[in-house]
Design an enzyme around this catalytic site. Structure first.
Site, short mmCIF file in Angstrom:
data_model
loop_
_atom_site.label_atom_id
_atom_site.label_comp_id
_atom_site.label_asym_id
_atom_site.label_seq_id
_atom_site.Cartn_x
_atom_site.Cartn_y
_atom_site.Cartn_z
N ARG A 71 -1.93 21.36 16.17
CA ARG A 71 -0.50 21.65 16.06
C ARG A 71 -0.28 22.57 14.85
NH1 ARG A 71 4.58 17.81 14.20
NH2 ARG A 71 6.21 19.26 14.88
N HIS A 72 0.76 23.42 14.94
CA HIS A 72 1.12 24.28 13.81
C HIS A 72 1.41 23.43 12.57
CE1 HIS A 72 5.30 23.02 14.21
NE2 HIS A 72 5.21 23.25 15.51
N GLY A 73 1.45 24.08 11.41
CA GLY A 73 1.71 23.38 10.16
C GLY A 73 3.19 23.11 9.93
N GLY B 279 -1.23 25.20 18.86
CA GLY B 279 -0.03 25.07 19.69
C GLY B 279 1.00 24.19 19.01
N ALA C 195 0.28 19.78 11.74
CA ALA C 195 -1.16 20.09 11.68
C ALA C 195 -2.04 19.02 12.34
CB ALA C 195 -1.63 20.34 10.25
#
Length: 463
Positions: free
Chosen positions: A85-87, A352, A395
């Site tokens: 996952r994005h931060g 993602g 994240a």
């Protein structure tokens, strides 16, 4: 069985008792000298990664390599796929607007003179602006830079400078700016680790894989654009549990109860979580909630994710078929190539969203509670496994490690850097063929085009 009415009466009796403690709790919370809010473990998808792995608070690059032992001798990691996952990001426009409404209410109507509320009125400024709209923050970049170093420490032979230069590490991302910025930060983490000063590696944008939910017409029609799909969430927002949180918040602020809507309650909860996630601050906004309130609001968020991304509707899971097959095609390719002594793609990094990870986890059978999450069983769900605070913080990462062992290929799954057993398999690193057999039906089915075909309306005609 307790009737709905008696439950309602009991809850409001509890509320009246809680009100007598509101003033005391405000003072107690205000005097706690801690940079971590007492409710930090309940922030759901808005939570920090460090709350899942607290040892990182003292050493952000800490790893425990002993966790990765596949339980067998003579094993070598030959391929890693990480779906991340994005931060940490800014709030979206929708939530920023809610925060502004709450801030205006506090400035204009709140009568409480406690120090923490005075601090909000006189020292805190509404600094979130609509142009931020979900963009990655610097903490989010650090989330990925640090994760890159930790994964390279876990798998030094695969995540190596040599493999990067020979294009054996592949980078794929969603088109959303917060994901692109996250994967660039991940690459920066590797380059800094190896002290490489040249221009970084390239990445591919692939929304068919990383935003499959947008491509799935049945999901869009039946869930995303269907007002009844999240009925359980709407019911819980009107529940006695939520009303108690609203009334306690109104009492804390000393404003009329009807001024505090569920959306404003959530805005305050988000302000607490964003101030902490972005700035590492234990914000005065956090004083509006105790642990019981936080559990209610966490459950509301989990209900939403359960019914929109998890087990609530079958298409939620099935929408991830393309990503599932992509994962196993990579593993199958590596399993085939290792027989000839060389795996062409040593590492795949895919970035993602929480909406990417949760459907895939559900498709593979992780975190499936025996009793579905509904609006009326909050009291029964305190021990649930489907808790987004633990599963998909910023994240969050799903890491699949293929090992070449003396007795055959083995596959290990790590969630947020911690090994986790595959459902119905009693081994942390089972034989790869055992895993494939477990998912045999999905591997031979789960066709994205077929599953995502829009539902056909009933067109029976009267004769």
């Amino acid at each position: 069985m307790t009737s709905a009415l008696s439950k309602h009466t009991l809850l409001f009796t509890t509320f009246s008792l809680a009100l007598t403690r509101v003033s005391y709790c405000s003072v107690a919370n205000a005097n706690v000298n801690s940079s971590i809010p007492a409710i930090a473990n309940y922030f759901g998808t808005k939570g920090r990664y460090e709350e899942v792995n607290p040892y990182l608070i003292n050493d952000i690059l800490s790893v425990n390599k002993s966790l990765l032992k596949p339980g067998c001798t003579d094993c070598t990691a030959v391929h890693v796929t990480a779906i991340i996952r994005h931060g940490t990001r800014y709030p979206t426009v929708k939530n920023i607007k809610r925060m502004q409404r709450l801030y205006d209410l506090v400035l204009n109507d709140a009568m409480n003179t406690d120090k923490w509320l005075t601090d909000i009125k006189t020292k805190w400024e509404m600094w979130y602006t609509e142009d931020m709209d979900g963009k990655l923050v610097e903490k989010g970049r650090d989330d990925h830079r640090h994760l890159a170093v930790r994964l390279a420490t876990f798998f030094p032979s695969l995540m190596s400078e040599e493999n990067l230069r020979s294009h054996r590490i592949r980078f794929i991302t969603s088109s959303k700016h917060r994901c692109v910025d996250s994967i660039v930060a991940f690459q920066e983490g590797l380059l800094n680790l190896w002290k490489v000063t040249e221009v970084g590696p390239s990445h591919e944008i692939n929304d068919e894989l990383m935003r499959f939910f947008d491509q799935c017409k049945k999901f869009v029609d039946d869930v995303e654009n269907n007002k009844t799909a999240l009925e359980e969430v709407h019911l819980f927002k009107a529940s006695a549990e939520m009303k108690i949180v609203q009334m306690k918040m109104a009492a804390q602020l000393q404003v009329p109860y009807n001024h505090i809507t569920p959306d404003l309650v959530e805005a305050a909860f988000f302000l607490c979580s964003y101030e902490f996630a972005i700035k590492s601050l234990n914000s005065p906004w956090c004083n509006l909630f105790d642990e019981t309130d936080a559990q209610v609001l966490e459950y509301k968020n989990d209900l939403k994710q359960y019914w929109k991304r998890g087990y609530g509707h079958d298409i939620n899971r099935k929408s991830s078929c393309a990503l599932f097959h992509d994962l196993f095609s990579r593993l199958d390719k590596a399993a085939h190539e290792i027989r000839f002594g060389h795996v062409s793609e040593a590492v795949t990094i895919q970035v993602g969203h929480a909406e990417t990870l949760l459907p895939l986890l559900a498709l593979m059978g992780f975190f499936r509670d025996e009793t579905p999450l509904t609006a009326d069983n909050f009291d029964l769900q305190h021990g649930r496994t489907f808790r987004t605070s633990r599963i998909v913080p910023y994240a969050a990462n799903l890491v699949f490690v293929l090992y070449d062992c003396s007795e055959g290929l083995r596959l290990q799954f790590l969630l947020n850097e911690t090994p986790l057993k595959f459902p119905n398999i009693n081994h942390l690193a089972p034989l790869y063929n055992t895993v494939r057999e477990t998912y045999r039906e999905l591997l031979h089915g789960c066709n994205f085009e077929k599953e995502c075909e829009p539902s056909r309306p009933n067109r029976n005609c009267e004769l």
